[in-house]
Design an enzyme around this catalytic site. Structure first.
Site, short mmCIF file in Angstrom:
data_model
loop_
_atom_site.label_atom_id
_atom_site.label_comp_id
_atom_site.label_asym_id
_atom_site.label_seq_id
_atom_site.Cartn_x
_atom_site.Cartn_y
_atom_site.Cartn_z
CB THR A 143 67.74 -23.68 -2.21
OG1 THR A 143 66.67 -24.04 -1.99
CG2 THR A 143 68.64 -24.31 -1.11
NE ARG A 144 67.17 -23.36 -9.79
CZ ARG A 144 66.44 -23.95 -10.65
NH1 ARG A 144 65.59 -23.62 -11.12
NH2 ARG A 144 67.24 -25.17 -10.90
CE LYS A 145 66.16 -28.86 -3.16
NZ LYS A 145 66.72 -29.73 -1.97
CB THR A 146 61.12 -20.71 -4.62
OG1 THR A 146 61.51 -20.67 -5.94
CG2 THR A 146 62.34 -20.07 -3.64
CB THR A 282 61.47 -22.00 0.63
OG1 THR A 282 62.50 -22.92 -0.04
CG2 THR A 282 61.98 -20.58 0.36
#
Length: 299
Positions: A143-146, A282
Site C-alpha cells: 500500500t502507500r502506508k510507507t 510496511t
C-alpha cells in the site's frame, strides 16, 4: 507480480537512490565527525553479518552509501532476494573495504536501511508463499502506508519479496476513499470528476463499504472497486455477486483490503478477488538484524 531479482536494480533511477542516500548521510552527520577523527583513515575491512533469518534486500542503497562516503567498495556474497539463515549465529553477507573513518561514517545509515528493507522483503516473501501454496491466481500488493522519505526503499523491497507495489504515489493512480466521497457528495460524482482530469491512462479505484457502493462505482466507470474491511466469507460472496451481476457489461477488478495479515489471509483467497493489499508489509514489520564489524587488514 514477480520480477527476476537479478534485474531489479535496473528499476531504480540512479539519481533517486543518490538523493535518498545523500539525505540519510546528511541527517546522520550534519556537521563534524569526531568519531572519524578518532579512528583515522587507515585502510580496513568491515564484515557485514546477518544475525537473524530473513530475505536480503537493499543492496543498491547499501552500495550507494559507501560510494558517497568516498573510497569504499563492497564485495557481496549474496544477492537481493536470497534467504539468509545464520542458524542461530551470524552469517557473513558482504565485506566493505575502505578508510576506517568512512566505513564508520556509512555504517549506521547503511544498516538501518538494510534491516528495514530486508524486513519488508521477508514479510512479502511469506505472503507470496501463502498465495502460491493456496493456488490463488490474484495479486498480493503493498500500500502507500510507507515511511516518509523511505518509500523508494520499501517499494523496492516489496518487489524483492515477490509482491506488487500497488500505486507508488498519489499521481500514479486515483484512489477515491470515504473522505473523497463525503467531500464530493456521491461516488458517481467523484468518479466522473476524477475521470475528467485523470484521462484514459490513469486507473480509478473506489473504496466501497458494501455491494451497493461497488455497483455505483462500477456504473460510473471505476476500474477497481476496493471492498474495504470485509471478512473472508463476506468478500468471497460480494466479489462473486459483483462479477456475475456485471458480466458482459463492465470490466473491473475487485480488491480486498483492511486489516489483512499473513495470519488471517487464507479465507480471502477467493477466485473472484483479483487483488489483496496489505498495509502490514510496511507497518510493524520486524527488522532483520545486521551488524558491521571493522577488522584491521593484516599486513
Amino acid at each position: 507480480m514477480s520480477v527476476p531479482n537479478s534485474s531489479l536494480e535496473a528499476i531504480l533511477p540512479p539519481y533517486q537512490v543518490q538523493k535518498a542516500v545523500s539525505d540519510w548521510l546528511t541527517e546522520d552527520t550534519p556537521s563534524f565527525d569526531v568519531g572519524g577523527f578518532v579512528v583515522g583513515s587507515d585502510e580496513q575491512v568491515a564484515i557485514l553479518f546477518c544475525k537473524a533469518p530473513g530475505v536480503l534486500a537493499g543492496r543498491p542503497f547499501f552500495d550507494e552509501v559507501f560510494r558517497q562516503v568516498t573510497g569504499c567498495r563492497v564485495e557481496w556474497k549474496y544477492k537481493d532476494g536470497d534467504y539468509l539463515d545464520p542458524k542461530g549465529g551470524k552469517l557473513e553477507v558482504a565485506r566493505v573495504y575502505g578508510p576506517a573513518r568512512y566505513l564508520l561514517l556509512g555504517e549506521r545509515p547503511a544498516l538501518n536501511m538494510l534491516a528495514r528493507a530486508s524486513g519488508v522483503a521477508t514479510r512479502c516473501q511469506k505472503l507470496r508463499a501463502l498465495k502460491d501454496k493456496a493456488g490463488w491466481q490474484g495479486v498480493i500488493a503493498g500500500t502507500r502506508k510507507t515511511t516518509p522519505g523511505f518509500r523508494l526503499v520499501e517499494k523496492y523491497a516489496m518487489l524483492v519479496g515477490g509482491v506488487d507495489t500497488h500505486r507508488m504515489d498519489l499521481s500514479t493512480m486515483v484512489m477515491l476513499k470515504d473522505n473523497h466521497i463525503w467531500a464530493t457528495g456521491s461516488i458517481r460524482d467523484a468518479v466522473l470528476k476524477a475521470r475528467s482530469t485523470a484521462g484514459f491512462s490513469v486507473k480509478i479505484e473506489v473504496e466501497c463499504q458494501d455491494e451497493a457502493e461497488a455497483d455505483e462505482a462500477i456504473e460510473a466507470g471505476a476500474d477497481i472497486v476496493m471492498l474495504d474491511n470485509f471478512d473472508g466469507p463476506g468478500i468471497r460472496v460480494a466479489a462473486k455477486s459483483l462479477k456475475e451481476r456485471w458480466a458482459g457489461k463492465a470490466k473491473f477488478l475487485v480488491e480486498g483490503s483492511g486489516g489483512l495479515t499473513e495470519d488471517n489471509v487464507e479465507p480471502y483467497f477467493a477466485p473472484d478477488v483479483d487483488i489483496l493489499s496489505f498495509g502490514s508489509v510496511t507497518q510493524s514489520v520486524p527488522h532483520i538484524d545486521f551488524s558491521l564489524k571493522v577488522q584491521p587488514i593484516k599486513k
